[in-house]
Design a protein around this motif. Structure first.
Motif, PDB file in Angstrom:
ATOM      1  N   LYS A 275      37.446 102.248 -23.209  1.00  0.00           N
ATOM      2  CA  LYS A 275      38.358 102.933 -24.184  1.00  0.00           C
ATOM      3  C   LYS A 275      38.440 104.320 -23.910  1.00  0.00           C
ATOM      4  N   ASN A 276      37.525 104.856 -23.508  1.00  0.00           N
ATOM      5  CA  ASN A 276      37.532 106.429 -23.453  1.00  0.00           C
ATOM      6  C   ASN A 276      37.899 106.638 -22.052  1.00  0.00           C
ATOM      7  N   THR A 277      39.225 106.744 -21.879  1.00  0.00           N
ATOM      8  CA  THR A 277      39.806 106.970 -20.611  1.00  0.00           C
ATOM      9  C   THR A 277      40.540 108.397 -20.778  1.00  0.00           C
ATOM     10  N   GLY A 278      40.561 108.630 -21.845  1.00  0.00           N
ATOM     11  CA  GLY A 278      41.281 110.245 -21.982  1.00  0.00           C
ATOM     12  C   GLY A 278      40.545 111.454 -22.221  1.00  0.00           C
ATOM     13  N   PRO A 279      41.093 112.625 -22.352  1.00  0.00           N
ATOM     14  CA  PRO A 279      40.224 113.778 -22.449  1.00  0.00           C
ATOM     15  C   PRO A 279      39.253 113.851 -23.716  1.00  0.00           C
ATOM     16  N   VAL A 280      39.790 113.191 -24.587  1.00  0.00           N
ATOM     17  CA  VAL A 280      39.111 113.009 -26.156  1.00  0.00           C
ATOM     18  C   VAL A 280      38.705 111.462 -26.308  1.00  0.00           C
ATOM     19  N   ALA A 281      37.473 111.177 -26.594  1.00  0.00           N
ATOM     20  CA  ALA A 281      36.587 109.988 -26.701  1.00  0.00           C
ATOM     21  C   ALA A 281      37.414 109.272 -27.947  1.00  0.00           C
ATOM     22  N   GLU A 282      37.657 108.064 -27.752  1.00  0.00           N
ATOM     23  CA  GLU A 282      38.234 107.300 -28.873  1.00  0.00           C
ATOM     24  C   GLU A 282      37.338 106.329 -29.277  1.00  0.00           C
ATOM     25  N   VAL A 283      36.176 106.229 -28.766  1.00  0.00           N
ATOM     26  CA  VAL A 283      34.737 105.507 -29.081  1.00  0.00           C
ATOM     27  C   VAL A 283      33.623 106.144 -29.018  1.00  0.00           C
ATOM     28  N   GLY A 284      32.964 106.546 -29.885  1.00  0.00           N
ATOM     29  CA  GLY A 284      31.701 107.559 -29.958  1.00  0.00           C
ATOM     30  C   GLY A 284      30.640 106.679 -29.599  1.00  0.00           C
ATOM     31  N   ILE A 285      29.364 107.416 -29.025  1.00  0.00           N
ATOM     32  CA  ILE A 285      28.297 106.724 -28.816  1.00  0.00           C
ATOM     33  C   ILE A 285      26.949 107.650 -29.300  1.00  0.00           C
ATOM     34  N   GLN A 286      26.344 107.133 -30.151  1.00  0.00           N
ATOM     35  CA  GLN A 286      25.207 108.207 -30.498  1.00  0.00           C
ATOM     36  C   GLN A 286      23.672 107.540 -30.170  1.00  0.00           C
ATOM     37  N   TYR A 287      23.043 108.535 -29.969  1.00  0.00           N
ATOM     38  CA  TYR A 287      21.483 107.856 -29.505  1.00  0.00           C
ATOM     39  C   TYR A 287      20.469 108.614 -30.003  1.00  0.00           C
ATOM     40  N   ASP A 288      19.201 108.269 -30.299  1.00  0.00           N
ATOM     41  CA  ASP A 288      18.288 108.806 -30.812  1.00  0.00           C
ATOM     42  C   ASP A 288      17.129 109.339 -30.028  1.00  0.00           C
ATOM     43  N   PHE A 289      17.308 109.189 -28.689  1.00  0.00           N
ATOM     44  CA  PHE A 289      16.660 109.843 -27.584  1.00  0.00           C
ATOM     45  C   PHE A 289      15.292 109.730 -27.921  1.00  0.00           C
ATOM     46  N   VAL A 290      14.672 108.622 -28.079  1.00  0.00           N
ATOM     47  CA  VAL A 290      13.231 108.152 -28.536  1.00  0.00           C
ATOM     48  C   VAL A 290      12.670 108.375 -26.994  1.00  0.00           C
ATOM     49  N   GLN A 291      11.292 108.331 -27.031  1.00  0.00           N
ATOM     50  CA  GLN A 291      10.413 108.029 -25.894  1.00  0.00           C
ATOM     51  C   GLN A 291       9.935 106.826 -25.792  1.00  0.00           C
ATOM     52  N   LYS A 292      10.045 106.254 -24.772  1.00  0.00           N
ATOM     53  CA  LYS A 292       9.590 104.856 -24.509  1.00  0.00           C
ATOM     54  C   LYS A 292       7.980 104.777 -24.301  1.00  0.00           C
ATOM     55  N   VAL A 293       7.099 103.954 -24.772  1.00  0.00           N
ATOM     56  CA  VAL A 293       5.698 103.878 -24.634  1.00  0.00           C
ATOM     57  C   VAL A 293       5.572 103.090 -23.504  1.00  0.00           C
ATOM     58  N   GLN A 294       4.358 103.395 -22.749  1.00  0.00           N
ATOM     59  CA  GLN A 294       3.778 102.681 -21.572  1.00  0.00           C
ATOM     60  C   GLN A 294       3.481 101.173 -21.929  1.00  0.00           C
ATOM     61  N   LYS A 295       3.957 100.338 -21.192  1.00  0.00           N
ATOM     62  CA  LYS A 295       3.550  98.861 -21.330  1.00  0.00           C
ATOM     63  C   LYS A 295       3.922  98.303 -22.705  1.00  0.00           C
ATOM     64  N   ARG A 296       5.020  98.659 -22.894  1.00  0.00           N
ATOM     65  CA  ARG A 296       5.739  98.138 -24.223  1.00  0.00           C
ATOM     66  C   ARG A 296       5.944  96.753 -24.149  1.00  0.00           C
ATOM     67  N   THR A 297       6.134  96.149 -23.114  1.00  0.00           N
ATOM     68  CA  THR A 297       6.336  94.731 -22.994  1.00  0.00           C
ATOM     69  C   THR A 297       5.451  94.106 -22.044  1.00  0.00           C
ATOM     70  N   SER A 298       5.472  92.711 -22.044  1.00  0.00           N
ATOM     71  CA  SER A 298       4.519  91.948 -20.986  1.00  0.00           C
ATOM     72  C   SER A 298       5.186  90.957 -20.835  1.00  0.00           C
ATOM     73  N   GLY A 299       5.036  90.530 -19.131  1.00  0.00           N
ATOM     74  CA  GLY A 299       5.363  89.360 -18.704  1.00  0.00           C
ATOM     75  C   GLY A 299       7.056  89.323 -18.364  1.00  0.00           C
ATOM     76  N   ILE A 300       7.530  88.436 -17.777  1.00  0.00           N
ATOM     77  CA  ILE A 300       8.849  88.163 -17.338  1.00  0.00           C
ATOM     78  C   ILE A 300       9.163  86.768 -17.940  1.00  0.00           C
ATOM     79  N   SER A 301      10.173  86.711 -18.660  1.00  0.00           N
ATOM     80  CA  SER A 301      11.110  85.343 -19.118  1.00  0.00           C
ATOM     81  C   SER A 301      11.984  84.895 -17.917  1.00  0.00           C
ATOM     82  N   LYS A 302      13.080  85.555 -17.963  1.00  0.00           N
ATOM     83  CA  LYS A 302      14.347  85.001 -17.046  1.00  0.00           C
ATOM     84  C   LYS A 302      14.823  86.578 -16.881  1.00  0.00           C
ATOM     85  N   VAL A 303      15.291  86.267 -15.589  1.00  0.00           N
ATOM     86  CA  VAL A 303      16.435  87.412 -15.184  1.00  0.00           C
ATOM     87  C   VAL A 303      17.893  87.292 -15.273  1.00  0.00           C
ATOM     88  N   HIS A 304      18.474  87.908 -15.979  1.00  0.00           N
ATOM     89  CA  HIS A 304      19.743  87.821 -16.046  1.00  0.00           C
ATOM     90  C   HIS A 304      20.386  88.843 -14.874  1.00  0.00           C
TER      91      HIS A 304
END
Length: 311
Positions: A275-304
């Protein structure tokens, strides 16, 4: 961007065959944070294939800074890197498990401007890390996945004109402190239209109960609609965003807040890029810029692995 195929692989599959047509892996700055983020990088090293690390830093002031393999580069440099891969007929695999949201948006935006085709992968975890609930007073669960960062802001080139009303669409996961921080921000008005997307079905049966339980108290105190989309499905998420966008009045803009499962974030970013193909964004995206912690998950289930066409 268009998704043409979707494959699911297991950890013990024949990865030599799976990666036969793929020459180069692009990872984000979390490529060594846990088992699933290390997985594809380990396979590329095993088969002597190229790996490049892409990172974005948002300074307190000024434009974001892009880095590739620890070397700062401009948007033009990034586009040239992608163009060279295209000219050399290299097939890229982008491991979004390792990306933060800003990295994912900016890299895919450059791909969309230049690249013809790429693979995009996401590795599901078998489990999530647990921490002490007393470590954060507003945490509703013992799942401990991220630390507070620099706070809520628009991604660069995704900010909305202030004179329009806003509708907010938020994908949510286990981390109730992130939803609370967003809905409690000064920018959000009580009367603003708000909706959340919950990952149903989840990665594993019953995991949606964690999301609902952790966020229930916050949702019950705010007037927010609830939508569902599979946690592993960027296509269905894209369609959910499309439906929300179709409901906008002429005086409204849609603002996306992807803090839930990464495949849902991919669907949201995909829609915004389209959608955002022009000089002004039609759709906004906000983010909270958190800091991910180490070892936040464990193991691997499936890979898409999704095949994406960009032109």
């Amino acid at each position: 961007m268009k998704c043409s195929n979707w494959y699911e692989h297991e950890e013990d599959d024949n990865w030599g065959s799976i990666l036969n047509e793929i020459d180069c892996l692009i990872v984000g700055n979390h490529y060594e944070i846990d088992d699933r983020c290390k997985f594809l990088g380990g396979k590329f090293k095993e088969y002597n294939k190229d790996i490049h690390v892409f990172n974005v830093i948002y300074p307190q002031t000024g434009a974001p800074k892009f880095y590739l393999d620890n070397n700062e580069l401009s948007v033009t440099d990034l586009n040239s890197f992608i163009q060279n891969k295209e000219d050399g007929q290299s097939h890229l695999l982008i491991d979004i498990s390792t990306f933060d949201l800003p990295e994912l948006y900016h890299f895919l935006k450059s791909c969309n401007d230049i690249l013809t085709f790429a693979y995009i992968a996401y590795s599901e975890p078998k489990g999530y890390a647990e921490g002490n609930a007393n470590e954060r007073s507003n945490l509703q669960t013992n799942n401990f996945l991220s630390e507070d960062g620099n706070g809520l802001d628009y991604l660069s080139f995704c900010d909305i004109l202030p004179h329009k009303d806003k509708r907010y669409l938020i994908s949510i996961g286990y981390e109730s402190h992130r939803l609370a921080g967003f809905l409690g921000s000064d920018e959000i008005k009580t009367e603003d239209n708000k909706a959340v997307i919950i990952g149903i079905p989840p990665f594993n049966v019953g995991w949606e109960n964690h999301t609902i339980r952790n966020n229930y108290q916050i949702l019950s105190t705010h007037n927010a609609d609830i939508h569902i989309a599979p946690a592993d499905d960027p296509v269905r998420t894209y369609l959910s965003v499309f439906e929300a966008h179709q409901e906008l009045s002429s005086s409204e803009n849609l603002v996306l807040m992807p803090i839930g499962p990464k495949p849902q974030a991919l669907g949201m970013i995909w829609f915004a890029i389209d959608k955002n193909t022009g000089p002004v964004a039609e759709v906004g995206i906000q983010y909270d810029f958190v800091q991910k912690v180490q070892k936040r998950t464990s193991g691997i289930s499936k890979v898409h692995v999704w095949n994406f066409k960009f032109k």
